[in-house]
Design a protein around this motif. Structure first.
Motif, short mmCIF file in Angstrom:
data_model
loop_
_atom_site.label_atom_id
_atom_site.label_comp_id
_atom_site.label_asym_id
_atom_site.label_seq_id
_atom_site.Cartn_x
_atom_site.Cartn_y
_atom_site.Cartn_z
N SER A 57 25.06 50.78 2.31
CA SER A 57 25.14 51.71 3.43
C SER A 57 24.79 50.96 4.70
O SER A 57 24.18 49.89 4.67
CB SER A 57 24.22 52.91 3.24
N GLY A 58 25.22 51.52 5.83
CA GLY A 58 24.98 50.89 7.12
C GLY A 58 26.27 50.55 7.82
O GLY A 58 27.37 50.86 7.34
N GLU A 59 26.15 49.90 8.96
CA GLU A 59 27.30 49.51 9.76
C GLU A 59 27.14 48.09 10.28
O GLU A 59 26.03 47.69 10.63
CB GLU A 59 27.49 50.46 10.96
N ILE A 60 28.24 47.34 10.32
CA ILE A 60 28.23 45.99 10.88
C ILE A 60 29.43 45.85 11.81
O ILE A 60 30.56 46.13 11.42
CB ILE A 60 28.29 44.91 9.78
N THR A 61 29.16 45.41 13.04
CA THR A 61 30.20 45.15 14.01
C THR A 61 30.05 43.71 14.50
O THR A 61 28.95 43.29 14.86
CB THR A 61 30.11 46.11 15.21
N VAL A 62 31.15 42.95 14.50
CA VAL A 62 31.14 41.55 14.90
C VAL A 62 32.11 41.35 16.06
O VAL A 62 33.31 41.64 15.92
CB VAL A 62 31.52 40.62 13.73
N CYS A 63 31.59 40.91 17.19
CA CYS A 63 32.43 40.63 18.37
C CYS A 63 33.35 41.81 18.70
O CYS A 63 34.53 41.64 19.01
CB CYS A 63 33.25 39.36 18.16
N ALA A 80 36.67 47.46 6.74
CA ALA A 80 37.91 47.36 7.51
C ALA A 80 39.03 46.82 6.63
O ALA A 80 38.81 46.35 5.51
CB ALA A 80 37.69 46.45 8.71
N ASP A 81 40.24 46.88 7.13
CA ASP A 81 41.40 46.36 6.39
C ASP A 81 41.31 44.84 6.28
O ASP A 81 40.54 44.18 6.99
CB ASP A 81 42.69 46.76 7.10
N LYS A 82 42.10 44.27 5.38
CA LYS A 82 42.01 42.84 5.06
C LYS A 82 42.26 41.96 6.28
O LYS A 82 41.60 40.93 6.46
CB LYS A 82 43.01 42.49 3.95
N ASP A 83 43.20 42.34 7.14
CA ASP A 83 43.50 41.53 8.30
C ASP A 83 42.31 41.48 9.26
O ASP A 83 41.97 40.41 9.79
CB ASP A 83 44.74 42.08 9.03
N THR A 84 41.67 42.63 9.47
CA THR A 84 40.49 42.67 10.34
C THR A 84 39.35 41.85 9.75
O THR A 84 38.67 41.11 10.46
CB THR A 84 40.04 44.12 10.58
N LYS A 87 39.96 38.21 10.33
CA LYS A 87 39.69 37.82 11.71
C LYS A 87 38.18 37.72 11.96
O LYS A 87 37.72 36.82 12.67
CB LYS A 87 40.33 38.82 12.67
N ILE A 88 37.44 38.64 11.39
CA ILE A 88 35.98 38.60 11.54
C ILE A 88 35.40 37.35 10.89
O ILE A 88 34.51 36.70 11.44
CB ILE A 88 35.35 39.88 10.96
N ARG A 89 35.91 37.00 9.70
CA ARG A 89 35.40 35.80 9.02
C ARG A 89 35.59 34.56 9.88
O ARG A 89 34.76 33.65 9.85
CB ARG A 89 36.11 35.62 7.67
N LEU A 90 36.68 34.52 10.64
CA LEU A 90 36.94 33.36 11.50
C LEU A 90 35.98 33.31 12.68
O LEU A 90 35.80 32.26 13.30
CB LEU A 90 38.38 33.39 12.00
N ASP A 91 35.35 34.43 13.00
CA ASP A 91 34.36 34.46 14.08
C ASP A 91 33.00 33.94 13.61
O ASP A 91 32.13 33.68 14.45
CB ASP A 91 34.18 35.89 14.61
#
Length: 258
Positions: A57-63, A80-84, A87-91
């Motif tokens: 549980s919880g929320e995570i937001t990156v950039c 989130a969907d796989k594409d998102t 993109k987050i992993r690359l950040d």
């Protein structure tokens, strides 16, 4: 700019609740040090943010990109969907305590493999950038060597260069000096200190109290899966409010006095 927002994170392994309502926020250029006794959940928190573990549980937001949220109607986390997520992993860049280098790749290929295969960079361009990173790490003469030919400190510097090769917006360190002797530890801490001076956004799990005090902008003290106390280094190290923080830091103060 807010680079990372993790709110009310909970994580279980079977019946063991290893993260309990953890929140962490990191701004651009900020260095956050996460300290605490072994088994307090520090490394698990990093693994959850970097998508090596899922949260309950919880929320995570990156950039600005929502990685995971909690759906009140469904009463479960929704990623989130796989594409998102990609993109987050690359950040995000992660430096592990045990290096995790490919033993059958040279130092240069360890650094260039992801930029070439993941980002699609031309190999020549990736190699030129890797050599710049190796120079920054003091390892210009090690490009063609293999991990087994390097010391632990050199391997860790290669792993830092590898993480930086993808140009992450946040760099995470999971106890980067825990497997090293004091002399090699100093070399790694100097590299991280230089990155901090360049305003690299970093989250560092460490047992090096003096280093955390001197380099971090913000200290988070965890114990038994919760954030016990957080604040500036001055506040946490010299004016801790919580009795548990005081007990944890007592040995640090004793060593400093000695």
């Amino acid at each position: 700019m807010r680079m990372l927002s993790a709110r009310n994170i909970c994580k279980r392994f079977g019946d063991a609740e290893v993260l309990r309502d953890i929140s962490l926020e990191v701004d651009q250029g900020q260095v956050v040090a996460v300290i605490g006794p072994s088994g307090s959940g520090k490394s698990t928190l990093l693994r959850c943010i970097n998508q090596f573990e899922t949260i309950d549980s919880g929320e995570i937001t990156v950039c600005g990109k929502k990685m995971v949220s909690f759906d009140e109607r469904l009463q479960r986390t929704v990623y989130a969907d796989k594409d998102t997520l990609r993109k987050i992993r690359l950040d995000l860049g992660m430096v592990f305590q045990n290096y995790n280098l490919f033993p059958h790749f040279s130092v240069l290929r360890n650094i260039t493999e992801a930029p070439v295969s993941v980002l699609g960079k031309p190999r020549r361009e990736a190699e030129a950038e890797a050599k710049v990173l190796l120079s920054k790490m003091g390892l210009s003469d090690k490009a063609e060597q293999y991990p087994y030919q390097l010391s632990g400190g050199q391997q860790q510097r290669v792993s830092i260069a590898r993480a930086m090769a993808l140009s992450p917006k946040i760099l995470f360190f999971d106890e980067p000096t825990s497997a090293l002797d004091p002399e090699l530890t100093g070399a790694i801490l100097r590299v991280i200190r230089a990155l901090a001076q360049e305003h690299m956004t970093m989250v560092i799990v460490t047992h090096e109290m003096a280093f955390a005090r001197d380099v971090a902008d913000h200290i988070v003290f965890m114990d038994e899966g919760v954030v016990v106390e957080s604040g500036t280094p001055e506040e946490v190290f010299f004016r801790p409010k919580e009795e548990r923080t005081q007990r944890f830091l007592q040995r640090y103060f004793e060593d400093r006095a000695g």
